[in-house]
Enzyme design. Structure first.
Site, short mmCIF file in Angstrom:
data_model
loop_
_atom_site.label_atom_id
_atom_site.label_comp_id
_atom_site.label_asym_id
_atom_site.label_seq_id
_atom_site.Cartn_x
_atom_site.Cartn_y
_atom_site.Cartn_z
N ARG A 150 0.87 -1.23 -0.17
CA ARG A 150 -0.07 0.14 0.11
C ARG A 150 0.88 1.38 0.16
O ARG A 150 1.86 1.00 0.50
CB ARG A 150 -0.92 0.08 1.30
CG ARG A 150 -1.44 -1.36 1.86
CD ARG A 150 -2.07 -0.91 3.14
NE ARG A 150 -2.70 -2.18 3.66
CZ ARG A 150 -2.95 -2.47 4.87
NH1 ARG A 150 -3.05 -1.36 5.70
NH2 ARG A 150 -3.21 -3.70 5.08
N ASP A 195 0.49 5.31 1.37
CA ASP A 195 -0.41 6.10 1.94
C ASP A 195 -1.06 7.43 1.30
O ASP A 195 -0.41 7.80 0.25
CB ASP A 195 0.15 6.77 3.43
CG ASP A 195 0.59 5.59 4.35
OD1 ASP A 195 -0.26 4.67 4.60
OD2 ASP A 195 1.65 5.62 4.95
N ARG A 228 8.74 7.31 6.30
CA ARG A 228 8.71 8.90 6.68
C ARG A 228 8.79 8.94 8.17
O ARG A 228 9.63 10.05 8.61
CB ARG A 228 7.20 8.90 6.41
CG ARG A 228 6.67 9.08 4.83
CD ARG A 228 5.23 9.00 4.96
NE ARG A 228 4.59 9.98 5.66
CZ ARG A 228 3.11 9.84 6.00
NH1 ARG A 228 2.43 8.97 5.38
NH2 ARG A 228 2.67 10.91 6.47
#
Lengths: 247, 247
Positions: free
Chosen positions: A52, A54, A200
């Protein structure tokens, strides 16, 4: 009825989407592409991505696959989808792959790039594709912190909650800072897998080191603590790009 | 009450706007900035730009000015506006200028750049900032056509209707094609002034020459005809950038 497995290589600008994964009441990339495939193959399909991304995160090269009984070949799938999809999603390539190919489970490694604009003024044209940091960063300490991450390690310090009980050990093969002209910095990280928000969280923490808020020794302690609470901030999504998936 | 004249240098991403000039029922850049200035100086102001840009056209460096009786200095105007403005408009600089400075009438020349992506695939990240042309262009003929435009000439062939009865003679000091890696082409045009849609009409026509639809001799005839009907298509707005204004 013979079922086929089709692999898609794609690029997307994640700005408008609530991430990859299908959600109720929010526009996602998975749903947008699945809908168009279903229009073409006239059956329901499940699109599996390498992982995935975000909300707000981009992909230069994402890989996904789906199974279908349709006889429409990959070339027609590519052209048809590119005609139907909005202009912020591009199918770069489509091909038949062996039935056992699984975009997520078959992936061996992935490369992410995080882009930072380190200059006084923001940039109106890059604003959706960078993290703008006004204060000059200490690039040497950032590069040194990144070097510490290489190899097989426990990345609990850089994993966001909500990632379940998966093993927090990952192997990082590349963790580099590339600085180019005009204040554009790129953090490149290649690993055999990534925990939730791992890039991140790493970038947010090395940036705090680059701002002098965390020392190199402090960064070392955070990494060893295996405690997310001790790490720095999470970098915003719009600077992150999935660059490549290796199989 | 002493009135002051303040010059602003600014950049904007024109994607969301119906061009520079204030309109009824459509969001424009002029209106957006004027509103924020008025909030700061507590009086109505008229913002004069070096020239209008059309809907979807961008500016790397636009220049404008306004007169005010406010004592708020240029430094505070810049900071305040950047705090109030949306992130697709950036005030690069603000300064006091002599009372007779007029962003439009005082301008001596301007530089525009038009960006073309000449490759098979479109680019999801550049889509709002380029004209994507799939077919390989003949760059030599484009450069040759551009060279013809240099000097003082009548540009009626490249002027869109609705530009009134202004003199169609302009001096072009620079008209170059710069090709870089990865299919990104840049047409750079510097002139003492531009007629309505002049850069986009020129670019659309030289692109038709680059596609082989118009020969070099054909282009020469179009230029000499002083007839807009004979010229090529108008290039789309999103590839156009106002780069610089000289005073």
């Amino acid at each position: 009825m013979n079922s086929k497995n089709i692999r898609l290589n794609l690029a997307y600008d994640g700005s408008r989407y609530h991430g990859w994964q299908r959600q109720n009441n929010a526009l996602t990339i998975q749903e947008t592409i699945e809908e168009k495939i279903e229009m073409m193959v006239c059956e329901s399909v499940k699109l599996i991505a390498s992982g995935r991304t975000d909300a707000g995160v981009h992909a230069v090269n994402q890989v996904c696959n789906f199974k279908t009984r349709s006889n429409i070949g990959p070339g027609a799938i590519k052209k048809g989808l590119n005609g139907l999809l909005p202009d912020d999603i591009l199918i770069r390539d489509a091909e038949y792959v062996p039935f056992e190919f699984h975009a997520r489970y078959s992936a061996k490694s992935k490369v992410y790039e995080y882009r930072i604009l380190n200059q006084e003024d923001p940039d109106v044209f890059m604003r959706k594709y960078i993290w703008h940091i006004r204060t000059p960063l200490d690039l040497k300490v950032i590069a040194k912190c990144l070097g510490l991450l290489l190899g097989r390690n426990d990345f609990s310090s850089f994993r966001s909650s909500g990632s379940g009980n998966t093993d927090p050990v990952r192997s990082i093969m590349q963790a580099e800072l590339h600085g180019t002209e005009r204040g554009l910095l790129r953090v490149i990280i290649k690993a055999d897998g990534f925990l939730r928000h791992m890039v991140r969280n790493i970038v947010g923490t090395v940036v705090e080191a680059g701002l002098g808020r965390i020392s190199f020794n402090g960064f070392e302690k955070i990494f060893e603590s295996r405690d997310r609470q001790s790490a720095g901030i999470k970098a915003p999504p719009q600077g992150l790009f999935l660059m490549e998936v290796q199989y």
